[in-house]
Structure formats: structure tokens, C-alpha cells
Design a protein around this motif. Structure first.
Motif, PDB file in Angstrom:
ATOM      1  N   PHE A 162      38.565  29.624  60.220  1.00 36.41           N
ATOM      2  CA  PHE A 162      39.844  29.001  60.724  1.00 36.41           C
ATOM      3  C   PHE A 162      40.395  27.923  59.932  1.00 36.41           C
ATOM      4  O   PHE A 162      40.419  27.565  58.999  1.00 36.41           O
ATOM      5  CB  PHE A 162      40.184  29.484  61.103  1.00 36.41           C
ATOM      6  CG  PHE A 162      41.698  29.308  60.716  1.00 36.41           C
ATOM      7  CD1 PHE A 162      42.525  30.212  60.415  1.00 36.41           C
ATOM      8  CD2 PHE A 162      42.349  28.767  61.935  1.00 36.41           C
ATOM      9  CE1 PHE A 162      44.242  29.806  60.226  1.00 36.41           C
ATOM     10  CE2 PHE A 162      43.689  28.355  62.116  1.00 36.41           C
ATOM     11  CZ  PHE A 162      44.719  29.091  61.524  1.00 36.41           C
ATOM     12  N   TYR A 163      39.146  27.187  60.368  1.00 30.78           N
ATOM     13  CA  TYR A 163      39.252  25.755  60.090  1.00 30.78           C
ATOM     14  C   TYR A 163      38.941  25.569  58.426  1.00 30.78           C
ATOM     15  O   TYR A 163      39.816  24.432  58.548  1.00 30.78           O
ATOM     16  CB  TYR A 163      38.831  25.507  61.564  1.00 30.78           C
ATOM     17  CG  TYR A 163      39.666  25.201  62.665  1.00 30.78           C
ATOM     18  CD1 TYR A 163      41.070  24.590  62.507  1.00 30.78           C
ATOM     19  CD2 TYR A 163      39.040  25.258  64.097  1.00 30.78           C
ATOM     20  CE1 TYR A 163      41.838  24.969  63.696  1.00 30.78           C
ATOM     21  CE2 TYR A 163      39.451  25.372  65.076  1.00 30.78           C
ATOM     22  CZ  TYR A 163      41.409  25.082  65.273  1.00 30.78           C
ATOM     23  OH  TYR A 163      41.378  25.882  65.953  1.00 30.78           O
ATOM     24  N   ARG A 164      37.855  25.683  58.648  1.00 26.74           N
ATOM     25  CA  ARG A 164      37.406  25.476  57.427  1.00 26.74           C
ATOM     26  C   ARG A 164      39.101  25.838  55.688  1.00 26.74           C
ATOM     27  O   ARG A 164      38.503  25.799  54.320  1.00 26.74           O
ATOM     28  CB  ARG A 164      35.802  26.484  56.744  1.00 26.74           C
ATOM     29  CG  ARG A 164      35.081  26.102  57.028  1.00 26.74           C
ATOM     30  CD  ARG A 164      34.367  25.157  56.783  1.00 26.74           C
ATOM     31  NE  ARG A 164      33.679  23.875  57.392  1.00 26.74           N
ATOM     32  CZ  ARG A 164      32.776  23.734  57.265  1.00 26.74           C
ATOM     33  NH1 ARG A 164      32.516  22.739  55.903  1.00 26.74           N
ATOM     34  NH2 ARG A 164      31.292  23.045  58.224  1.00 26.74           N
ATOM     35  N   LEU A 165      39.533  27.458  56.521  1.00 21.41           N
ATOM     36  CA  LEU A 165      40.256  27.551  54.766  1.00 21.41           C
ATOM     37  C   LEU A 165      41.913  26.544  56.032  1.00 21.41           C
ATOM     38  O   LEU A 165      42.481  26.218  54.549  1.00 21.41           O
ATOM     39  CB  LEU A 165      40.256  29.279  55.321  1.00 21.41           C
ATOM     40  CG  LEU A 165      39.021  29.818  55.265  1.00 21.41           C
ATOM     41  CD1 LEU A 165      39.128  31.685  55.343  1.00 21.41           C
ATOM     42  CD2 LEU A 165      38.614  29.736  54.033  1.00 21.41           C
ATOM     43  N   ASP A 166      42.059  26.727  56.266  1.00 16.54           N
ATOM     44  CA  ASP A 166      43.126  26.227  56.677  1.00 16.54           C
ATOM     45  C   ASP A 166      43.123  24.469  56.498  1.00 16.54           C
ATOM     46  O   ASP A 166      43.649  24.305  57.676  1.00 16.54           O
ATOM     47  CB  ASP A 166      43.853  26.494  58.765  1.00 16.54           C
ATOM     48  CG  ASP A 166      45.100  26.569  58.297  1.00 16.54           C
ATOM     49  OD1 ASP A 166      45.544  25.760  58.079  1.00 16.54           O
ATOM     50  OD2 ASP A 166      45.301  26.544  59.753  1.00 16.54           O
ATOM     51  N   VAL A 167      43.188  24.148  55.811  1.00 16.60           N
ATOM     52  CA  VAL A 167      42.947  22.674  55.530  1.00 16.60           C
ATOM     53  C   VAL A 167      44.287  21.890  55.503  1.00 16.60           C
ATOM     54  O   VAL A 167      44.724  20.988  56.229  1.00 16.60           O
ATOM     55  CB  VAL A 167      42.143  21.980  54.248  1.00 16.60           C
ATOM     56  CG1 VAL A 167      42.033  20.745  54.890  1.00 16.60           C
ATOM     57  CG2 VAL A 167      40.694  22.463  54.735  1.00 16.60           C
ATOM     58  N   VAL A 168      45.317  22.362  54.551  1.00 18.52           N
ATOM     59  CA  VAL A 168      46.721  22.507  54.309  1.00 18.52           C
ATOM     60  C   VAL A 168      46.840  23.492  54.179  1.00 18.52           C
ATOM     61  O   VAL A 168      46.742  25.158  53.857  1.00 18.52           O
ATOM     62  CB  VAL A 168      46.117  21.979  52.807  1.00 18.52           C
ATOM     63  CG1 VAL A 168      48.239  21.469  52.300  1.00 18.52           C
ATOM     64  CG2 VAL A 168      46.122  20.465  52.854  1.00 18.52           C
ATOM     65  N   ARG A 169      48.216  23.605  54.790  1.00 16.12           N
ATOM     66  CA  ARG A 169      48.708  25.490  55.278  1.00 16.12           C
ATOM     67  C   ARG A 169      50.132  24.592  54.841  1.00 16.12           C
ATOM     68  O   ARG A 169      50.511  23.839  55.240  1.00 16.12           O
ATOM     69  CB  ARG A 169      49.360  25.005  56.813  1.00 16.12           C
ATOM     70  CG  ARG A 169      50.011  26.638  56.784  1.00 16.12           C
ATOM     71  CD  ARG A 169      49.722  27.388  57.195  1.00 16.12           C
ATOM     72  NE  ARG A 169      48.051  27.874  58.177  1.00 16.12           N
ATOM     73  CZ  ARG A 169      48.757  27.922  59.846  1.00 16.12           C
ATOM     74  NH1 ARG A 169      49.530  29.084  60.134  1.00 16.12           N
ATOM     75  NH2 ARG A 169      48.086  28.231  60.471  1.00 16.12           N
ATOM     76  N   ILE A 170      50.500  25.769  54.031  1.00 16.67           N
ATOM     77  CA  ILE A 170      52.212  26.431  53.281  1.00 16.67           C
ATOM     78  C   ILE A 170      52.325  27.764  53.744  1.00 16.67           C
ATOM     79  O   ILE A 170      51.937  28.734  53.265  1.00 16.67           O
ATOM     80  CB  ILE A 170      51.399  26.627  51.569  1.00 16.67           C
ATOM     81  CG1 ILE A 170      50.994  24.748  51.049  1.00 16.67           C
ATOM     82  CG2 ILE A 170      52.834  25.886  50.952  1.00 16.67           C
ATOM     83  CD1 ILE A 170      50.904  24.579  49.854  1.00 16.67           C
ATOM     84  N   GLU A 171      53.995  27.157  54.511  1.00 16.49           N
ATOM     85  CA  GLU A 171      54.208  28.346  55.186  1.00 16.49           C
ATOM     86  C   GLU A 171      55.404  28.475  53.804  1.00 16.49           C
ATOM     87  O   GLU A 171      56.369  28.082  54.033  1.00 16.49           O
ATOM     88  CB  GLU A 171      54.694  28.385  56.003  1.00 16.49           C
ATOM     89  CG  GLU A 171      53.734  28.331  57.402  1.00 16.49           C
ATOM     90  CD  GLU A 171      53.765  27.572  58.793  1.00 16.49           C
ATOM     91  OE1 GLU A 171      55.450  28.294  58.939  1.00 16.49           O
ATOM     92  OE2 GLU A 171      52.959  27.282  59.590  1.00 16.49           O
TER      93      GLU A 171
END
Ligand SMILES: Nc1ncnc2c1ncn2[C@@H]1O[C@H](COP(=O)(O)OP(=O)(O)OP(=O)(O)O)[C@@H](O)[C@H]1O
Ligand SMILES: [Mg+2]
Length: 457
Positions: free
Chosen positions: A299-308
Motif C-alpha cells: 500500500f505504501y508503495r502504491l499510495d505515494v500520491v493520493r488523489i481523491e
């Protein structure tokens, strides 16, 4: 360096050809059968093949298979017999050119050079065409509301880098579109944007889709297949609906991301992969991580930038522009000339709750464009659901009211609400005001009174 694959069963000639091309500054490799060529050709820019070959497949068969799977790779055939029929057949099947034995090497090089030049020209044209299509077809992202403007600011800043992005949002809020836009705004746009819906594919298939396999890796693996990590190299890999991925698949994905290498199923060789990963989910992924159903390290590798992406009901300012955008889109598709939308129809769209978000709005506008025969979309073109508002959706809630801090006026507000109800009732009864009054639970006299008072007619 351009890569040439030479297929020739006369090993002496094969060696001469390979050395000749290497001497000319190409990277060249030789094989003696079409079968070998089939498992390799995807990594080459051009294939030169003899027509007569020792295996089950000849040069024409090889040509046919390559054209079926990778029509963009030019193939040049060599034949010993001056058989015009063979040559014509080859050209018809998409061979770039053919050359007769005996030939001189310099002539062959000219033919190869010409073929490579026209294939790279074709690639450029295709690329330009893709860009144009992207601009004119649906890949335009409307973002006028403050919430969306903020998101686009962020997108413009992070798109050019290689950081992984996680996009969250309800279904139909534009996650897939945004993933593509990020790719188009990055230097990777010259390479492929490859997308896969992880929830729609059974686990065993997902693994072979992502990583590929070697010939014979399992029953049914009749030839080598490249996985999407390889297809997307130097481009972007979009993993949609990531949250349902099994834990064992997550482990494999994590390894690939950490090592920047993959191994095809049944393969030994480690293949370097340079991909940017964008993921999306419409689930509450933080909660899924907390429950332990999604690996934290991955998850931390994927969630470097979060766009909601906010639901459409929280960015109603986008609705007028989206409607206009979809009108243009569907004018083209259905060959219509709708100019716009009437004010009250637009108001109805702006007040509806849009549980299906932008996709639902898109469908409503398409239907309206198809139905309308005049120049403007009217309330008659809208489906009934637009006017059925659930009680809880109606108007402001108390929290919103408290936030208005003195900018609120009760009389105006109630008038507005009443106007909406009266108009909607009249639309629903197709203009029959007596029936509209019944629908509203008031007398026809009261109805006429309010109708006038509210400036409706
Ligand atoms: N801001 C926008 N401007 C223009 N078109 C949009 C916008 N957002 C979404 N769309 C269009 O709305 C449709 C739905 O968007 P998209 O498929 O990207 O949503 P999604 O969030 O990926 O949905 P799902 O969760 O179902 O996969 C698409 O046709 C897309 O082109
Ligand atoms: Mg999607």
C-alpha cells in the motif's frame, strides 16, 4: 540501435548476414527456424526471413503470424526461386518487401533501411493520430469546480515525475479517465498506457496477464507470452480495482515493484521493468489495509500520491460544462446538432443527486441528445428519476445552513424550494396544472397563487 532478426536455414549465409548487419551498426541475431523466430520477434524492429525453412512453418507462415499479432513489425522475405506467385502472395499478406537469391548485401541493406524508415514514419503518424484522438474524443477532462481545479493543479505537478499514484472515488467519478490524463501529461505518453481491471479477472489469469509466461509453463501455454509489465515498459500500468487483489498476488506485485524486475511464469530470466504504476479503487482502501486484507508495505508503495475524486454532488459547479462537453461528444456520435440545454433542464440536472456520478450524467445527456429534435435539450428529454428527489437530498441540511454564517435568507430559500417543486410537478404532469396541484397536495387556487407570486407564469 535498430534490432534485426534474421531467419535463414543456410547457416553459412545466416552468419554472413548477421555479421554484415552488425558491421553496419545494427544489432542483429540469427535463427534457423520460423518456430524460434516466433518466440523472439516481438523484441525486434524488423524480421528478414527465408521463405523455405526446415521446420513445420515456412517464411510465409511466419509472416502470417507476425502480421496477425504485431502488424507494425516489418517483415522482408528472401526467396531462392523467382516465383512471382510467392512474392505476390507475400506482399498481399503484408510483407514489406521481398528479395531474390542470390542478392548482394548492399542491396539488402537498402531494402532494410527503407523498410525501417517507413515503419518509423508509420509509428509517428499513428502516434500523432492517437494524440489528436485523445484531444477530441472524451479524453478531455472537465474541471471547473474549486475541488477539481485543486486536483488538476496537483496532477500537473506530479504527472511528469515517476511517482506512483493511487486514485480513489465512487464509481463513475472519472478515476480511469484521470489515470489516462496523468499518463498523457507525463513524458511516458510516447509509450503505452496499459490498463487492467484486477477485480474482473480470476487470480490465476491475473498473474499470467501481469507477468507473462514461457512456452510450456503450464498446459495451454503453447507459446511465450509477454505480460503487461513488459508491454507497458517505459510507459504506464494502470491497475484498476486494486482493493480486491488476493494477498498472494499482492506479494508478487510487491516484489515486482521493489526489485523493478519480473520473471515470466516458468521462466528463469529476470527482466527489468520500468513502469509507472497508477492504481484505483472505489472502496475504502485505508479500512481494508487496517483490517489486514491489503498489505501495508505494498500500500505504501502504491499510495505515494493520493488523489481523491469527489462525488459529482459535491462539485455541482462542473455540471454545466460537463453537460456542454457531453452534448458535443454525442452530437458527433449520433450526428446531431444540439446547441445546448434550456435553463430549467439544467437546473434540474444541477439539483439531482447523481449516485452514479459523471457516468450517470453522461448517460442522461446521451439519451437527451438522441431524443431531442430541436436545438436545445428540454426537461421533457430528461428521465423521471431526475425529478424524484429523496427526502434527505432536498435542500440544505442543518449543518450546511449553520456554515452559511449570515448569508442565508429563509424567505428566498423557501421560495426557491417551492419554485422547484411547482416546476417539477408541472413537468411531471406534462403541463397539466390541475394535476400538478393534486401532486403537490394543494388546491388549484393556491397553486395559481404561488405560480404567479413566484414569477413562474
Ligand atoms: N471530469 C470529466 N470530464 C469529462 N468526462 C469525464 C470526467 N470525469 C469522468 N468523465 C467521463 O465519465 C465516464 C466515467 O468515468 P470513468 O470511467 O473514468 O470513472 P471511474 O471512476 O473509473 O468509474 P468506475 O469506478 O466505475 O471504474 C467516462 O466516460 C469518462 O470519460
Ligand atoms: Mg474505472
Amino acid at each position: 540501435m535498430e534490432k534485426i532478426l534474421v531467419v535463414e536455414d543456410d547457416e553459412q549465409l545466416l552468419e554472413i548476414l548477421v555479421l554484415f548487419f552488425q558491421g553496419k551498426g545494427y544489432s542483429a541475431r540469427g535463427v534457423v527456424t520460423a518456430e524460434e523466430a516466433l518466440s523472439l520477434y516481438e523484441d525486434f524492429d524488423i524480421v528478414i526471413s527465408d521463405i523455405k525453412l526446415p521446420g513445420e512453418l515456412n517464411g510465409i507462415d511466419l509472416l502470417e503470424r507476425i502480421k496477425k499479432i504485431s502488424p507494425e513489425i516489418p517483415v522482408i522475405l528472401i526467396t531462392a526461386y523467382a516465383s512471382v506467385q510467392d512474392a505476390v502472395k507475400a506482399l498481399k499478406m503484408g510483407a514489406e518487401d521481398y528479395i531474390l537469391k542470390p542478392f548482394d548485401l548492399e542491396t539488402l541493406e537498402i531494402v532494410v533501411r527503407k523498410a525501417l524508415e517507413s515503419s518509423s514514419l508509420r509509428k509517428e503518424v499513428e502516434e500523432l493520430r492517437r494524440e489528436l484522438r485523445a484531444v477530441y474524443q472524451g479524453k478531455k477532462l472537465v474541471a471547473k469546480s474549486p475541488a477539481m481545479e485543486k486536483i488538476m493543479d496537483l496532477v500537473r505537478r506530479i504527472a511528469p515525475s515517476d511517482v506512483n499514484v493511487l486514485i480513489t472515488g465512487e464509481s463513475g467519478t472519472g478515476k480511469s479517465l484521470l489515470a489516462r490524463v496523468i499518463h498523457e501529461l507525463s513524458p511516458r505518453r510516447k509509450r503505452k498506457f496499459v490498463s487492467i481491471n484486477c477485480a474482473a479477472i480470476p487470480e490465476s489469469l491475473l498473474e499470467s496477464e501481469l507477468f507473462g509466461y514461457e512456452k510450456g509453463a503450464f498446459t495451454g501455454a503453447a507459446s511465450r507470452k509477454r505480460g503487461l509489465f513488459e508491454v507497458a515498459r517505459e510507459g504506464t500500468l494502470f491497475l484498476d480495482e486494486i482493493s480486491g487483489m488476493s494477498l498472494s498476488m499482492q506479494a508478487k506485485l510487491l516484489t515486482a515493484i521493489q526489485d523493478k524486475r519480473i520473471r515470466r511464469i516458468g521462466g528463469e530470466e529476470e527482466i527489468e521493468v520500468d513502469v509507472r504504476i497508477i492504481t484505483a479503487t472505489n472502496q475504502n482502501i485505508d479500512e481494508i489495509v487496517q483490517r489486514g486484507e491489503f498489505r501495508e508495505d505494498l500500500f505504501y508503495r502504491l499510495d505515494v500520491v493520493r488523489i481523491e475524486l469527489p462525488p459529482l454532488r459535491e462539485r455541482r459547479q462542473d455540471i454545466p460544462l460537463l453537460v456542454q462537453h457531453f452534448i458535443e461528444q454525442f452530437n458527433e456520435k449520433h450526428n446531431k446538432r444540439i446547441l445546448g440545454i434550456q435553463k430549467d433542464a439544467l437546473v434540474a440536472l444541477e439539483t439531482y443527486n447523481w449516485p452514479g456520478n459523471i457516468r450517470e450524467l453522461q448517460n442522461v445527456v446521451e439519451r437527451a441528445v438522441v431524443m431531442e429534435t430541436g436545438p436545445y435539450i428540454t426537461v421533457q428529454d430528461l428521465p423521471d428519476k431526475i425529478f424524484h428527489r429523496r427526502k434527505t437530498d432536498s435542500g440544505l441540511n442543518m449543518e450546511e445552513f449553520l456554515e452559511m454564517d449570515g448569508r442565508f435568507n429563509l424567505e428566498e430559500y423557501l421560495d426557491d424550494e417551492m419554485r422547484k417543486f411547482l416546476k417539477t410537478a408541472v413537468v411531471k404532469t406534462k403541463g397539466d396544472k390541475k394535476k400538478a396541484a393534486e401532486l403537490l397536495g394543494i388546491s388549484y387556487r393556491s397553486f395559481r397563487y404561488y405560480w404567479k407570486k413566484l414569477g413562474l407564469g
